[in-house]
Write a protein that holds these residues in place. Structure first.
Motif, PDB file in Angstrom:
ATOM      1  N   GLN A 363       3.324  51.800 -36.173  1.00  0.00           N
ATOM      2  CA  GLN A 363       3.330  52.508 -37.412  1.00  0.00           C
ATOM      3  C   GLN A 363       4.691  53.168 -37.631  1.00  0.00           C
ATOM      4  O   GLN A 363       5.212  53.154 -38.680  1.00  0.00           O
ATOM      5  CB  GLN A 363       2.227  53.586 -37.476  1.00  0.00           C
ATOM      6  N   GLN A 364       5.383  53.760 -36.686  1.00  0.00           N
ATOM      7  CA  GLN A 364       6.586  54.537 -36.558  1.00  0.00           C
ATOM      8  C   GLN A 364       7.545  54.073 -35.359  1.00  0.00           C
ATOM      9  O   GLN A 364       7.015  53.893 -34.504  1.00  0.00           O
ATOM     10  CB  GLN A 364       6.552  56.060 -36.622  1.00  0.00           C
ATOM     11  N   VAL A 365       8.806  53.978 -35.545  1.00  0.00           N
ATOM     12  CA  VAL A 365       9.755  53.698 -34.529  1.00  0.00           C
ATOM     13  C   VAL A 365      10.875  54.624 -34.403  1.00  0.00           C
ATOM     14  O   VAL A 365      11.615  54.956 -35.498  1.00  0.00           O
ATOM     15  CB  VAL A 365      10.186  52.237 -34.682  1.00  0.00           C
ATOM     16  N   TYR A 366      11.097  54.967 -33.157  1.00  0.00           N
ATOM     17  CA  TYR A 366      12.220  55.940 -33.056  1.00  0.00           C
ATOM     18  C   TYR A 366      13.208  55.106 -31.894  1.00  0.00           C
ATOM     19  O   TYR A 366      12.667  53.941 -31.310  1.00  0.00           O
ATOM     20  CB  TYR A 366      11.821  57.087 -32.278  1.00  0.00           C
ATOM     21  N   GLN A 367      14.058  55.853 -31.557  1.00  0.00           N
ATOM     22  CA  GLN A 367      15.183  54.837 -30.495  1.00  0.00           C
ATOM     23  C   GLN A 367      14.556  54.519 -29.219  1.00  0.00           C
ATOM     24  O   GLN A 367      14.947  53.585 -28.934  1.00  0.00           O
ATOM     25  CB  GLN A 367      16.454  55.751 -30.229  1.00  0.00           C
ATOM     26  N   GLN A 368      13.793  55.419 -28.532  1.00  0.00           N
ATOM     27  CA  GLN A 368      13.208  55.196 -27.285  1.00  0.00           C
ATOM     28  C   GLN A 368      11.902  55.136 -27.232  1.00  0.00           C
ATOM     29  O   GLN A 368      11.041  55.056 -26.217  1.00  0.00           O
ATOM     30  CB  GLN A 368      13.778  55.929 -26.225  1.00  0.00           C
ATOM     31  N   GLN A 373      -1.186  52.537 -33.878  1.00  0.00           N
ATOM     32  CA  GLN A 373      -2.596  52.790 -34.051  1.00  0.00           C
ATOM     33  C   GLN A 373      -3.170  51.487 -33.982  1.00  0.00           C
ATOM     34  O   GLN A 373      -2.916  50.513 -34.317  1.00  0.00           O
ATOM     35  CB  GLN A 373      -2.607  53.291 -35.591  1.00  0.00           C
ATOM     36  N   SER A 374      -4.580  51.678 -33.576  1.00  0.00           N
ATOM     37  CA  SER A 374      -5.539  50.748 -33.682  1.00  0.00           C
ATOM     38  C   SER A 374      -5.559  49.871 -34.832  1.00  0.00           C
ATOM     39  O   SER A 374      -5.473  50.495 -35.831  1.00  0.00           O
ATOM     40  CB  SER A 374      -6.759  51.059 -33.202  1.00  0.00           C
ATOM     41  N   ILE A 375      -5.575  48.475 -34.919  1.00  0.00           N
ATOM     42  CA  ILE A 375      -5.471  47.616 -36.138  1.00  0.00           C
ATOM     43  C   ILE A 375      -6.560  48.275 -37.237  1.00  0.00           C
ATOM     44  O   ILE A 375      -6.582  48.218 -38.165  1.00  0.00           O
ATOM     45  CB  ILE A 375      -5.490  46.351 -35.827  1.00  0.00           C
ATOM     46  N   ASP A 376      -7.966  48.419 -36.524  1.00  0.00           N
ATOM     47  CA  ASP A 376      -8.987  48.680 -37.343  1.00  0.00           C
ATOM     48  C   ASP A 376      -9.234  50.125 -37.683  1.00  0.00           C
ATOM     49  O   ASP A 376     -10.445  50.768 -38.132  1.00  0.00           O
ATOM     50  CB  ASP A 376     -10.422  48.183 -37.009  1.00  0.00           C
ATOM     51  N   LYS A 377      -8.432  50.928 -37.012  1.00  0.00           N
ATOM     52  CA  LYS A 377      -8.376  52.326 -36.901  1.00  0.00           C
ATOM     53  C   LYS A 377      -9.587  53.143 -36.450  1.00  0.00           C
ATOM     54  O   LYS A 377      -9.837  54.114 -36.832  1.00  0.00           O
ATOM     55  CB  LYS A 377      -8.208  52.756 -38.589  1.00  0.00           C
ATOM     56  N   GLN A 378     -10.156  52.278 -35.421  1.00  0.00           N
ATOM     57  CA  GLN A 378     -11.243  52.730 -34.815  1.00  0.00           C
ATOM     58  C   GLN A 378     -10.884  53.153 -33.516  1.00  0.00           C
ATOM     59  O   GLN A 378      -9.721  52.974 -32.936  1.00  0.00           O
ATOM     60  CB  GLN A 378     -12.263  51.597 -34.497  1.00  0.00           C
ATOM     61  N   PRO A 379     -11.554  54.068 -32.735  1.00  0.00           N
ATOM     62  CA  PRO A 379     -11.006  54.582 -31.474  1.00  0.00           C
ATOM     63  C   PRO A 379     -10.989  53.498 -30.339  1.00  0.00           C
ATOM     64  O   PRO A 379     -11.699  52.493 -30.680  1.00  0.00           O
ATOM     65  CB  PRO A 379     -12.470  55.533 -31.010  1.00  0.00           C
ATOM     66  N   LEU A 380     -10.151  53.591 -29.481  1.00  0.00           N
ATOM     67  CA  LEU A 380      -9.737  52.286 -28.431  1.00  0.00           C
ATOM     68  C   LEU A 380     -10.825  52.867 -27.305  1.00  0.00           C
ATOM     69  O   LEU A 380     -10.374  53.874 -26.513  1.00  0.00           O
ATOM     70  CB  LEU A 380      -8.275  52.458 -28.239  1.00  0.00           C
ATOM     71  N   PRO A 381     -11.407  52.025 -26.816  1.00  0.00           N
ATOM     72  CA  PRO A 381     -12.337  52.349 -25.715  1.00  0.00           C
ATOM     73  C   PRO A 381     -11.420  51.974 -24.437  1.00  0.00           C
ATOM     74  O   PRO A 381     -10.839  51.115 -24.177  1.00  0.00           O
ATOM     75  CB  PRO A 381     -13.483  51.406 -25.875  1.00  0.00           C
ATOM     76  N   ASN A 382     -11.855  52.945 -23.433  1.00  0.00           N
ATOM     77  CA  ASN A 382     -11.363  52.928 -21.887  1.00  0.00           C
ATOM     78  C   ASN A 382      -9.768  52.510 -21.927  1.00  0.00           C
ATOM     79  O   ASN A 382      -9.218  51.931 -21.056  1.00  0.00           O
ATOM     80  CB  ASN A 382     -11.907  51.489 -21.421  1.00  0.00           C
ATOM     81  N   ILE A 383      -9.054  53.137 -22.855  1.00  0.00           N
ATOM     82  CA  ILE A 383      -7.481  53.233 -22.728  1.00  0.00           C
ATOM     83  C   ILE A 383      -7.120  54.549 -22.318  1.00  0.00           C
ATOM     84  O   ILE A 383      -7.665  55.658 -22.631  1.00  0.00           O
ATOM     85  CB  ILE A 383      -7.225  52.902 -24.365  1.00  0.00           C
TER      86      ILE A 383
END
Length: 396
Positions: A363-368, A373-383
């Motif tokens: 979604q956003q890119v910085y130098q380092q 964000q998850s593609i479907d904007k749902q919580p990411l399990p077991n991450i």
């Protein structure tokens, strides 16, 4: 069949890409530069020619392994190996020029690149340049060059920094580390140290090295020729090994052997950071080895994957340690993988990467760094923090 030519190594090159009118060939105009040491024009010209050839090959996508064979500054023996990505058809010298202590050569090269290229080569890989260690400190007594390990590591860092290649160095040469165990065949090295170096330098890869021989031979000049300054031939033998700081795998290993004239008096104290040292034949020997290593490392790392880690998790968004400097762009899709080990019957641990079904989009890119964000904007399990992220198109 690849045409074999000699390869060049130098610090700075300006390169212009020009596409020929044919459907298959591309021609590259490259300018190689070299410093003139001790008014040695022939050597400077050879280094500049080799520099121009090498930079054109690297820019065209060729993977280069070089071996130098020089006589009186002329390329005399076909020694350049081009591995699978390009073929030189023709080389023409356009111009040569000297300005002050700089020598420049401009070449035109017709290169027929093959269609097959590894996708990973378009992304930058960061490698931590650690402080090399003296295996035999007593060999540093001549000239009292006990800081040669730090100075040569800094020189290598600068060499890699000045090379327009996808292998990007990070400085870790101010910290002394014990490296002997990493060069054994027992694989009993410290994973924790590799992880610490990778984490503190924000680098996926770790380059370790040890100076195995800097001893001097007998004097080159005759004792009876008392009017001559003392000079010795001194070895510079160094071993390198490359590790993945994420999986702790040993990826590449190579030794380099060189000799240079040590022109200083036996009792003279030498500053290894001075122009006097680096302008000597021995200093140039070290520089030449570091230049050769920089392109060998590029060849070894060209098709290695660029991976990162999750630094922070909040409300379905991830902060990762990959950014613009690595080639990451907004909208790219990343896979998430768990990193663990399998143990074989002999008790040896083997890295095991398990790619999950979870995917995120940048979604956003910085130098380092970057925010995904998850593609479907749902919580990411077991991450979890420190889980691995990898580019989806490269992980297929």
């Amino acid at each position: 069949m690849n045409k074999l030519l000699n390869c060049a190594l130098s610090a700075a090159t300006w390169l212009t890409l020009c596409v020929s009118s044919t459907a298959y060939a591309q021609w590259f105009e490259s300018t190689g530069h070299a410093n003139i040491q001790n008014d040695d024009i022939a050597r400077a010209k050879s280094v500049a020619i080799k520099d121009a050839i090498t930079q054109a090959l690297v820019f065209s996508g060729a993977r280069v392994t070089s071996m130098q064979t020089l006589v009186d500054g002329v390329l005399t023996q076909d020694q350049l190996k081009i591995n699978s990505h390009g073929e030189i058809q023709k080389i023409e010298m356009i111009s040569e020029d000297r300005r002050g202590d700089q020598f420049a050569v401009t070449l035109r090269l017709d290169i027929f690149p093959q269609q097959e290229q590894c996708p990973a080569s378009s992304f930058n890989k960061f490698v931590a340049i650690t402080q090399t260690q003296l295996k035999h400190r007593e060999q540093a007594k001549l000239g009292q060059i006990f800081d040669i390990n730090k100075a040569s590591s800094e020189n290598l860092y600068k060499t890699l920094s000045n090379s327009p290649i996808s292998t990007r160095p990070t400085a870790y040469f101010n910290f002394p580390i014990r490296v002997g165990e990493f060069f054994t065949q027992q694989y009993d090295y410290s994973n924790a140290l590799l992880e610490e170096i990778a984490s503190r330098s924000n680098s996926q890869y770790v380059l370790l090295s040890q100076l195995v021989d800097i001893s001097n031979s007998e004097k080159l000049n005759n004792d009876y020729a008392f009017w001559q300054d003392e000079s010795y031939q001194r070895a510079y033998n160094i071993d390198f090994v490359l590790f993945d700081g994420t999986t702790y795998e040993r990826l590449w290993q190579k030794s380099y052997r060189g000799k240079g004239i040590w022109p200083f008096e036996k009792t003279e104290l030498i500053d290894v950071y001075s122009e006097n040292f680096w302008g000597s034949d021995y200093g140039q020997t070290i520089t030449d080895i570091n230049q050769t290593l920089s392109y060998d490392l590029q060849a070894a790392m060209a098709c290695l994957e660029t991976q990162g880690k999750i630094l922070h998790i909040e409300n379905g968004k991830l902060v990762i340690n990959l950014g613009k400097a690595h080639g990451i762009e907004k909208g790219q899709i990343l896979n998430i993988a768990h990193h663990n080990y399998l143990t074989d019957a002999a008790g040896n641990k083997m890295p095991n990467m398990i790619t999950t079904l979870n995917q995120v989009q940048i979604q956003q890119v910085y130098q380092q760094s970057a925010i995904a964000q998850s593609i479907d904007k749902q919580p990411l399990p077991n991450i979890q923090i420190n889980d691995v992220v990898e580019l989806a198109n490269l992980a297929l």
